[in-house]
Design a protein around this motif. Structure first.
Motif, PDB file in Angstrom:
ATOM      1  N   ASP A  91       0.808  -1.222   0.000  1.00 29.18           N
ATOM      2  CA  ASP A  91       0.000   0.000   0.000  1.00 29.18           C
ATOM      3  C   ASP A  91       0.839   1.269   0.000  1.00 29.18           C
ATOM      4  O   ASP A  91       0.417   2.282  -0.524  1.00 29.18           O
ATOM      5  CB  ASP A  91      -0.931  -0.005   1.217  1.00 29.18           C
ATOM      6  CG  ASP A  91      -1.847  -1.213   1.217  1.00 29.18           C
ATOM      7  OD1 ASP A  91      -2.670  -1.313   0.295  1.00 29.18           O
ATOM      8  OD2 ASP A  91      -1.722  -2.063   2.115  1.00 29.18           O
ATOM      9  N   ASP A  92       2.029   1.204   0.594  1.00 27.67           N
ATOM     10  CA  ASP A  92       2.913   2.361   0.656  1.00 27.67           C
ATOM     11  C   ASP A  92       4.352   1.855   0.619  1.00 27.67           C
ATOM     12  O   ASP A  92       4.927   1.540   1.658  1.00 27.67           O
ATOM     13  CB  ASP A  92       2.658   3.167   1.933  1.00 27.67           C
ATOM     14  CG  ASP A  92       3.525   4.423   2.015  1.00 27.67           C
ATOM     15  OD1 ASP A  92       4.341   4.629   1.104  1.00 27.67           O
ATOM     16  OD2 ASP A  92       3.384   5.175   3.005  1.00 27.67           O
TER      17      ASP A  92
ATOM     18  N   LYS B 204       7.068   2.518   3.149  1.00 25.79           N
ATOM     19  CA  LYS B 204       7.042   1.875   4.455  1.00 25.79           C
ATOM     20  C   LYS B 204       7.392   0.401   4.319  1.00 25.79           C
ATOM     21  O   LYS B 204       7.039  -0.244   3.338  1.00 25.79           O
ATOM     22  CB  LYS B 204       5.645   1.978   5.086  1.00 25.79           C
ATOM     23  CG  LYS B 204       5.240   3.360   5.526  1.00 25.79           C
ATOM     24  CD  LYS B 204       3.872   3.290   6.215  1.00 25.79           C
ATOM     25  CE  LYS B 204       3.446   4.652   6.725  1.00 25.79           C
ATOM     26  NZ  LYS B 204       2.108   4.565   7.401  1.00 25.79           N
TER      27      LYS B 204
ATOM     28  N   THR C 180       3.516  -1.432   9.140  1.00 26.14           N
ATOM     29  CA  THR C 180       2.070  -1.344   8.909  1.00 26.14           C
ATOM     30  C   THR C 180       1.290  -2.273   9.833  1.00 26.14           C
ATOM     31  O   THR C 180       0.070  -2.346   9.739  1.00 26.14           O
ATOM     32  CB  THR C 180       1.739  -1.708   7.446  1.00 26.14           C
ATOM     33  OG1 THR C 180       2.004  -3.103   7.225  1.00 26.14           O
ATOM     34  CG2 THR C 180       2.565  -0.875   6.473  1.00 26.14           C
TER      35      THR C 180
END
Length: 481
Positions: free
Chosen positions: A156-157, A160, A165
């Motif tokens: 998702d990112d 990161k 997460t």
């Protein structure tokens, strides 16, 4: 007691092999279990760690031409989440791949011979009554290192890492003898629970400090409602948990870690003293000794009847009481209020427990694909879909946003997201040293009823812990976080 949707600490310890065993020559994991920590846990055999590449779309270098095998325990969660969601996400990420899917309740019967033969599946949901001994598997090099998974970029990112997460308990509980080998996927939340509709009707706000907590106790008493109660029968450990988590709120998670590690005078720490003293005062001023004769179901019924404001339990309570819950009751979670102005953990810190483990077969045909599969499970899409299909929260922060959840579960998800990294750890001595935990469950009733002082309670607990520590027949275990 085993609650719906919760993997207990005792179950989790058994699953990762923290039980004594005798294995004859050549027996291997066909008959082996293992002891843990300083008591002789077998070292996890080294296996090659899969490197993480710079490609955020395929960090493990998966070859779509290599088939993937997934084995799922078809218990309370079923297997649709894997077959219809996670495996479809994998097929989308690696077009043309072939996936062999197996759902079974006989994990041990079906998988033990295969592991012995070096024919392990790539992904295994190791759950149920026949779950395999993971420490024994680790000792023989059958479990893939998950550190590359935790260090890979998040789907998702990509800025990161996956580990950033997740609720911190995931990585804390991933280790067998210091190595990240197990992914626990689901969460449960233990804290104070209350009726949000009652608070709304009364115009009450959640207390964030101990002074506000006691002030609400006075107001509730004028309306004939107890501020707090716990079950004295078949559930006094709910209050033992509550005191331990309050001590962690005051003094940080080290207060619980020291108790688990049998550190000298851990029970006599200032954080423990303040925690038990605060709760004994609450019971004395705002409790009712009649509840010492009630079990958990009877006490929970009293709360559903709005006779009790706050009840210390876990997120399983909503499902447990679903048939009895009236329309004017809405479960919600409340963090423990600040006990002092100098609490180590801020208001909003809550306890989050993890369970339902997954592993990757190091000797499978596609361990790279196994890591990629778990990474997809840990995406928000993969985690949100699991929650939608099973009505259970995952370890992925923020993944339940937008999901139509029962009110209590949604409250817990929001509280977890708000807490971020301020997560209170689980006490592990419940499974490590059952004699100590059972003794604590007895003593908590004695001190809460006023039959001994908080100081005597702590002295009794410390003596029992010292006895366990001195007992050479008891396998000792340790944790670092």
């Amino acid at each position: 007691m085993t609650h719906p949707g919760e993997i207990s600490r005792r179950q989790l310890i058994r699953r990762i092999g923290m039980t004594a065993f005798v294995a004859g020559p050549g027996a291997g994991l066909l008959s082996a279990c293992a002891t843990a920590g300083t008591g002789g846990e077998p070292a996890a055999a080294p296996s090659a760690s899969i490197p993480v590449s710079a490609d955020p779309k395929n960090p493990f270098g998966v070859d779509a031409k290599t088939p993937l095998e997934v084995v799922i325990f078809s218990g309370g969660y079923g297997d649709a989440y894997a077959k219809e969601l996670h495996e479809e996400l994998y097929k989308k990420a690696f077009p043309g791949v072939t996936i062999k899917h197996t759902a079974t309740q006989q994990i041990g019967t079906q998988l033990r011979p295969r592991f012995v033969a070096g024919d392990a599946p790539d992904v295994l949901n190791n759950s149920g009554p026949e779950s395999l001994d993971l420490a024994a598997l680790a000792a023989e090099g059958h479990l893939a290192d998950l550190a590359p998974l935790f260090d890979a970029p998040s789907i998702d990112d990509p800025a990161k890492k996956v580990r950033d997460t997740l609720t911190p308990a995931v990585v804390d509980n991933a280790k067998i003898n210091g190595r990240d080998l197990v992914l626990n996927y689901t969460v449960s939340h233990r804290s104070l629970w209350y009726n949000a509709k009652l608070f709304q009707s009364k115009g009450w706000s959640l207390p964030t400090t101990w002074a506000e907590f006691t002030a609400l106790g006075e107001e509730a008493r004028r309306e004939g409602i107890l501020l707090f109660a716990y079950p004295g029968q078949k559930g006094p450990y709910y209050q033992l948990w509550n005191v331990l988590y309050t001590a962690a709120k005051i003094g940080g998670n080290q207060a619980i870690i020291d108790v688990d590690n049998l550190v000298d005078n851990a029970w006599n720490s200032e954080a423990m003293r303040q925690a038990i003293t605060a709760w004994v005062e609450i019971q004395t001023k705002y409790g009712n000794k009649a509840y010492f004769g009630l079990d958990h179901t009877q006490t929970q019924i009293k709360q559903l009847q709005n006779e009790v404001l706050f009840y210390p339990t876990g997120s399983w309570v909503e499902n447990e009481m679903a048939k009895d819950k009236p329309d004017n009751f809405e479960y919600a979670i409340a963090p423990i209020p600040d006990v002092t102005a100098a609490d180590a953990m801020p208001y909003g810190a809550i306890q989050v427990g993890v369970g339902e483990n997954f592993v990757v077969g190091a000797k499978g045909k596609n361990p790279q694909g196994g890591l990629a599969y778990l990474r997809l499970m840990l995406s928000k899409e993969g985690a949100r879909g699991f929650t939608e299909k099973t009505q259970n929260l995952t370890v992925v922060n923020g993944a339940a946003e937008g999901v139509n959840l029962p009110a209590g579960l949604m409250s817990a998800a929001r509280a977890q997201d708000k807490a971020g990294q301020n997560i209170i750890t689980e006490a592990r001595f419940e499974g490590w040293y059952k004699e100590l935990f059972d003794y604590g469950s007895e003593q908590i009733n004695v001190v809460m009823a006023g039959r001994i002082t908080p100081e005597k309670f702590l002295a009794n607990m410390q003596k029992k812990a010292d006895d366990v520590k001195k007992d050479d027949a008891v396998t000792k275990q340790t944790r670092s976080q």
